[in-house]
Every structure is written in C-alpha cells, then in structure tokens.
Design a protein around this motif. Structure first.
Motif, PDB file in Angstrom:
ATOM      1  N   ARG A  48      60.933 -40.750   7.162  1.00  0.00           N
ATOM      2  CA  ARG A  48      61.882 -41.556   7.933  1.00  0.00           C
ATOM      3  C   ARG A  48      62.428 -42.723   7.108  1.00  0.00           C
ATOM      4  NH1 ARG A  48      62.276 -40.739  13.378  1.00  0.00           N
ATOM      5  NH2 ARG A  48      62.886 -42.914  13.700  1.00  0.00           N
ATOM      6  N   SER A  51      64.950 -41.241   4.665  1.00  0.00           N
ATOM      7  CA  SER A  51      66.154 -40.795   5.366  1.00  0.00           C
ATOM      8  C   SER A  51      66.981 -41.947   5.909  1.00  0.00           C
ATOM      9  CB  SER A  51      65.781 -39.863   6.521  1.00  0.00           C
ATOM     10  OG  SER A  51      65.112 -40.591   7.544  1.00  0.00           O
ATOM     11  N   SER A  73      71.736 -43.739   7.292  1.00  0.00           N
ATOM     12  CA  SER A  73      71.372 -42.349   6.996  1.00  0.00           C
ATOM     13  C   SER A  73      72.559 -41.528   6.515  1.00  0.00           C
ATOM     14  CB  SER A  73      70.773 -41.691   8.242  1.00  0.00           C
ATOM     15  OG  SER A  73      69.542 -42.263   8.576  1.00  0.00           O
ATOM     16  N   ARG A  76      73.287 -41.444   2.706  1.00  0.00           N
ATOM     17  CA  ARG A  76      72.176 -41.202   1.776  1.00  0.00           C
ATOM     18  C   ARG A  76      72.190 -39.814   1.160  1.00  0.00           C
ATOM     19  NH1 ARG A  76      66.858 -44.719   3.210  1.00  0.00           N
ATOM     20  NH2 ARG A  76      67.946 -46.580   3.963  1.00  0.00           N
ATOM     21  N   ILE A  78      71.290 -36.886   2.370  1.00  0.00           N
ATOM     22  CA  ILE A  78      70.036 -36.166   2.653  1.00  0.00           C
ATOM     23  C   ILE A  78      70.239 -35.283   3.871  1.00  0.00           C
ATOM     24  CG2 ILE A  78      68.544 -37.946   1.634  1.00  0.00           C
ATOM     25  CD1 ILE A  78      68.647 -37.705   5.362  1.00  0.00           C
ATOM     26  N   MET A  80      67.655 -33.735   7.001  1.00  0.00           N
ATOM     27  CA  MET A  80      66.295 -33.780   7.522  1.00  0.00           C
ATOM     28  C   MET A  80      66.109 -32.680   8.553  1.00  0.00           C
ATOM     29  SD  MET A  80      64.101 -37.110   8.575  1.00  0.00           S
ATOM     30  CE  MET A  80      62.312 -36.992   8.845  1.00  0.00           C
ATOM     31  N   TYR A 156      66.289 -32.673   0.624  1.00  0.00           N
ATOM     32  CA  TYR A 156      65.956 -32.024   1.892  1.00  0.00           C
ATOM     33  C   TYR A 156      64.616 -32.599   2.346  1.00  0.00           C
ATOM     34  CZ  TYR A 156      69.437 -28.466   0.583  1.00  0.00           C
ATOM     35  OH  TYR A 156      70.578 -27.812   0.221  1.00  0.00           O
ATOM     36  N   LEU A 157      64.599 -33.207   3.514  1.00  0.00           N
ATOM     37  CA  LEU A 157      63.377 -33.785   4.062  1.00  0.00           C
ATOM     38  C   LEU A 157      62.925 -32.930   5.234  1.00  0.00           C
ATOM     39  CD1 LEU A 157      64.501 -37.536   4.077  1.00  0.00           C
ATOM     40  CD2 LEU A 157      63.337 -36.286   2.247  1.00  0.00           C
TER      41      LEU A 157
END
Length: 406
Positions: A48, A51, A73, A76, A78, A80, A156-157
């Motif tokens: 978190r 992200s 977010s 960024r 990314i 999630m 990739y989270l």
C-alpha cells in the motif's frame, strides 16, 4: 525501466501502532519478489505504501528515477491486484479490463488493442462482453490480471491474489502468474501467507516480522543461510526443529552441541563457519540448534533413542514427532510409525544451523555455497530479537501516552 527503491521507509499509524520500520529495499527490472510473513507482519502495508494508497511516515520511495513518495497512486505507474479481483459488477469484462486505461484518458484505439491482447494472453476472448457475475472465481481473477497487464506498468503489486480459491484453481493461477511475469518482463512484488508457494515463484524473497525486515535474499539462500532463527523457522516445510538452550563443548578436536544428555556432533565445516566459537565453547552461553526434519531419519544405531509421540503423512512423506526427555524432534521416516514406538534417530549435522539464544542471529558465516546477489540487501544484518522488542515497546508506550493525553 530502472530499479525501484525504498529508502528508510517507516509507517506509524496515528494511533501509534508501528506497521513498518526503516525499510530499505531495491527491486530490479524483471524480478519476481515475494513478501512473506505472519499476520500483521507488514506485507499489505508495504504494498500500500509503494502504491500510494497509504502515506509513508518517513523515508522515500522511488519508482525508476522518480521520487514518488508524495505522488498520488495514479501517477506512480503501478498496477495493484487484490484477492478476489475487485471487479466492477455493472461493467462487462471488456470495460473492466479497460477501466484503468479510460481513467488515464488513453485513446480508444490503444484501449482496444491492449484489452484484446490481454484477453488473448489469458484466454478471456469468449467472455469479454459478459458481466462478472457470469464468471467463475478463476475467470474473475484472470480478468484482474488482464486489467493490470493492459496498463503495462513499471510495477505489478499483488496482494495474495490467488488465495481463497480451490487448490486446483490456485495451482493454475500460480502458473499463469509465473508465465505472465516472464512474458511481460515486468517487476512483480507478490505478498503471500503461503511461504512454500512463494518459494517456487520468487527470484528473491522478503521475510517480514512485526514490521521489521528479517532478510531479503534468494529462496535458496534463505533456506540454507538464514540470517536469524525466525527466517529459518519461516522458510521450510515442515518447519525446522529448534533445540533451545543447547551449549557448546569441546573434546579435543571435536565440538558438540549438548542438550539434555544428547551430544550433537558439529561437523568440521560448521565449526569453521562458527564466527566466534570461543565465546561459546565451554562457557555455558546458550545457543539455538536448528535441524531440518529431512535431516533426521529413523535408522539403526542412531545418535540417540527416542519415543514416537505423534505421526502423520505430509505430501506422501511420513513425519513423526519423537521425544527424549525435554528434547523433541520432528523426523522423516520411510515406514509407518505409531505412538509409543521406540526408534533410533540418525541426525545429519551437515546442514545444521546455530543461533545465539538471546539475539536469535545466526552464528555461522556464509561459505562458498552462498550465491551472492549484486543487491546490498544480502549483506544487511537484521535487528536482534531484543532490539526489535524494545522498538515495539517504544511505539506501544507512545501509543499509551497519546491515549492519556486524550
């Protein structure tokens, strides 16, 4: 793409609860990094923070060359993925996959290309115009994967995205994730409670305990060269046997770990790696001896005799809990054992671990078997057990003080 990095990142909630403490990590391009630990270890909090869903209390976060510590977010780069997929029930599958792209005002031609490419990769072409309620749990999770890869992010989270499904579905989804990471050439950071699963997927693993990083290394190094007793306990199934409160003694050129009348002979390689043996040999200073269950077997004329307390089959192998006085070891057996059976135990000490009983840190230096990565995290020594407990106490006291002021 460039490396991503966390520099001295801490997260302390307004209540005073410590979630993460001074975390320093780097992630290279194309890595599959697994984050493991127990409840409230900080796995989800770490994702978190990266992200941008939570704000850091102190420290910096870099994605590529950009300091994104204070960035929202959406800025960024990314994606999630959560457990269960979190799909929008009113949108069809095409629009669910396209959602993030539409939010970023990507043109329709690019959206159509990316959605179709992701759907083709994950076998979703036949369900693109259905609603989520018409899909199986496996298909819903595949849609969540497709939505992430359509974005083509730098990171990739994944917050334990394949838990809560049937074992055979989980196995298939795990294979999908591994193949996706290879094909997308992206950096995957995967939080999971399932350590054995993480071991099979990750290029490197972060072991967390109560907000503190214990070790960040390759799966093989974590298993063979744990930095402390917690890492040794976490990595491996069945879990490692600990002989708590053993002492080290010399007899001529021979060195033993002694506990409750049992003398465990330390191999020459172990003695050579023992970094400060004179501080322990013959002094009565306590150690924790760690022996993997697979290194203890039932045989003839073993190291000592014991009595079977329990026995069970795990993945086709028989493991028994054998006791002798205060000593209890889980051992591997090639034959069925029953409670009360008397057995001789053979112990292979070649791969034994030694930890200081107070600090819980390893006492063994790395040898030529350790495959060193080019990452600085491999050389980090974790806090001692007492240091962690003092820091947790400090923050819990701060929390209590805040309550008094109210």
């Amino acid at each position: 793409m460039a490396n991503s990095e966390l520099k001295s990142v801490s997260k302390i909630y307004p209540s005073g609860e410590l979630a993460l403490y001074k975390v320093n990590l780097t992630f290279g391009d194309g890595e599959f990094v697994a984050v493991v630990g127990g409840e409230k270890s900080g796995k989800t909090t770490l994702l978190r923070l990266i992200s941008g869903l939570d704000e850091v209390t102190e420290g910096q976060i870099f994605i590529g060359d950009n300091d994104v510590t204070s960035a929202p977010s959406r800025d960024r780069d990314i994606a999630m993925i959560f457990q269960g997929g979190s799909l929008y029930p009113s949108l069809n599958i095409f629009e669910n996959i396209a959602f993030g792209l539409r939010m970023r005002k990507v043109n329709n031609t690019v959206i159509e290309q990316r959605v179709k490419a992701a759907a083709d990769l994950l076998g979703l072409n036949d369900v693109l115009f259905r609603k989520p309620k018409a899909l199986s749990a496996e298909q819903k999770q595949l849609v969540a994967f497709a939505r992430a890869i359509a974005r083509e992010p730098k990171l990739y989270l994944l917050d334990d995205p394949i838990s809560g499904v049937a074992p055979e579905v989980r196995e298939r989804l795990r294979s999908v994730l591994i193949n996706l990471q290879v094909r997308m050439k992206g950096t995957f950071i995967y939080a999971s409670k399932n350590v054995n699963e993480a071991l099979t997927m990750a290029t490197r693993m972060i072991v967390l305990r109560d907000g503190f990083v214990q070790q960040f290394d390759t799966p093989a190094n974590l298993y063979d060269y744990p930095a402390n007793a917690y890492v040794a306990f976490t990595v491996g199934s069945p879990t490692i046997n600990f002989v708590n409160g053993a002492v080290i003694e010399r007899e001529g050129e021979n060195v033993f770990a002694l506990f409750d009348g049992v003398r465990f002979p330390l191999t020459e390689n172990t003695v050579k790696r023992f970094t400060n043996i004179d501080e322990y040999a013959g002094t009565g200073k306590k150690v924790i001896l760690g022996i993997r269950p697979e290194d203890v077997t039932v045989g003839k004329d073993g190291l000592f005799a014991a009595t079977v307390a329990t026995s069970e089959s795990i993945c086709g192998d028989i493991y028994a809990d054998c006791e002798k006085g205060q000593l209890s070891l889980v051992v591997k057996s090639e034959k069925e054992l029953a409670k009360g059976d008397n057995v001789d135990l053979e112990v292979d000490m070649t791969h034994a671990h030694l930890f200081d009983a107070d600090t819980r840190l390893t006492l063994l230096a790395r040898d030529e078997g350790y495959i060193k990565t080019d990452r600085a995290e491999a050389d980090v020594v974790p806090f001692t057990y007492d240091e962690e407990e003092q820091l947790k106490k400090k923050f819990s006291l701060s929390k209590a003080d805040k309550k008094k002021k109210k």
